[in-house]
Design an enzyme around this catalytic site. Structure first.
Site, PDB file in Angstrom:
ATOM      1  N   CYS A  43       0.888  -1.359   0.357  1.00 48.51           N
ATOM      2  CA  CYS A  43       0.205   0.236   0.605  1.00 48.51           C
ATOM      3  C   CYS A  43       1.285   1.101   0.255  1.00 48.51           C
ATOM      4  CB  CYS A  43      -0.498  -0.084   1.292  1.00 48.51           C
ATOM      5  SG  CYS A  43      -2.080   1.693   1.210  1.00 48.51           S
ATOM      6  N   ASP A  45       0.518   3.826   2.043  1.00 47.10           N
ATOM      7  CA  ASP A  45       0.393   4.017   3.090  1.00 47.10           C
ATOM      8  C   ASP A  45       1.791   4.483   3.367  1.00 47.10           C
ATOM      9  OD1 ASP A  45       0.064   4.255   5.510  1.00 47.10           O
ATOM     10  OD2 ASP A  45      -1.940   4.294   5.801  1.00 47.10           O
ATOM     11  N   ARG A  47       3.110   4.674   6.395  1.00 45.72           N
ATOM     12  CA  ARG A  47       3.261   3.389   7.456  1.00 45.72           C
ATOM     13  C   ARG A  47       3.931   2.516   7.590  1.00 45.72           C
ATOM     14  NH1 ARG A  47      -1.764   4.724  10.258  1.00 45.72           N
ATOM     15  NH2 ARG A  47      -2.732   4.416   8.370  1.00 45.72           N
ATOM     16  N   HIS A  99      -2.143  -4.322   4.685  1.00 45.28           N
ATOM     17  CA  HIS A  99      -2.183  -3.998   6.484  1.00 45.28           C
ATOM     18  C   HIS A  99      -3.436  -3.401   7.119  1.00 45.28           C
ATOM     19  CE1 HIS A  99      -2.432   1.355   5.832  1.00 45.28           C
ATOM     20  NE2 HIS A  99      -2.262   0.359   4.077  1.00 45.28           N
ATOM     21  N   CYS A 102      -5.805   0.376   6.955  1.00 46.14           N
ATOM     22  CA  CYS A 102      -5.471   0.891   5.538  1.00 46.14           C
ATOM     23  C   CYS A 102      -6.971   1.556   5.489  1.00 46.14           C
ATOM     24  CB  CYS A 102      -5.679  -0.344   4.422  1.00 46.14           C
ATOM     25  SG  CYS A 102      -5.490   0.082   2.864  1.00 46.14           S
TER      26      CYS A 102
HETATM   27 CO    CO Z   1      -3.399   0.653   3.185  1.00 42.62          CO
END
Ligand code: CO
Length: 212
Positions: A43, A45, A47, A99, A102
């Site tokens: 992803c 993302d 993080r 994750h 999400c």
């Molecule tokens: Co995500």
């Protein structure tokens, strides 16, 4: 704002200095080329940085990231990365790593209008929901339902990889790569192997099998 921008460039200089201190040939070696054994599909993302959470170095993981780690068969970006990784880099493993928590999964579970393009991307996750509608609707706790959709979405993206001619022809010719599904937990940093590894056509639904 300017400060933040400059701090990234300073961060890069600090990182170079640190790497050279550890190994004066670090960049000289990397400049020769890459030979990563793994393709990571994760992803976007912020993080979930692939190298950092797996404690791997530059050159060890070939990476593709998008919202909610999707494998969409009309996505020429993803397909090009997959083709290059499998056929040129000859990776041994492809990992789909989703994750919990999400934003893409949460957005797909809602009915909100986010925008002209992103709504269409999220629709692919809604398709996963519809496929597993019965199981998901029975989960009353929205957090647990969200977590389960995250896992089911990873399974489906693993299977989507396996449906491609790129993966199936590599299995036929080279008996690789193994395709794995992992989930990362932002809350404690650990990755869980979801044990959905696919190594050949044997476990696939018959309709997706390609004859060679
Ligand atoms: Co995500």
């Amino acid at each position: 704002m300017e400060k933040l921008y400059e701090s990234l460039l300073q961060g890069n200089k600090d990182w170079v200095a640190k790497k050279l201190k550890e190994n004066p040939n670090f960049f000289k070696e990397l400049a020769k080329g890459q030979n990563p054994p793994v393709l990571w599909i994760g992803c976007s993302d912020s993080r979930v940085p692939a190298n950092e959470i797996t404690n791997t170095k530059s050159g060890e993981v070939f990476v593709h990231r998008n919202i909610a780690n999707m494998v969409v068969h009309t996505d020429t970006n993803m397909l090009s990365v997959l083709d290059f990784a499998v056929n040129i880099l000859e990776v041994k493993h492809v990992i789909v790593c989703g994750h919990y928590g999400c934003g893409g999964i949460q957005a797909a579970m809602s009915h909100k209008h986010f925008g002209g393009v992103i709504d269409n991307w999220l629709r692919n996750i809604k398709d996963v929901y519809r496929l597993h509608n019965k199981e998901l609707d029975e989960i009353k706790d929205p957090v647990l339902r969200d977590r389960r959709l995250t896992e089911l979405n990873i399974f489906e993206q693993v299977y989507n990889l396996c449906k491609t001619s790129i993966i199936q022809s590599a299995w036929e010719a080279h008996k690789r790569p193994h395709v794995h599904g992992w989930v990362y937990d932002v809350a404690h940093g650990l990755i869980k192997d979801l044990n959905v590894t696919v190594r050949d056509q044997s476990e696939m639904h018959n309709i997706y099998k390609i004859d060679f």
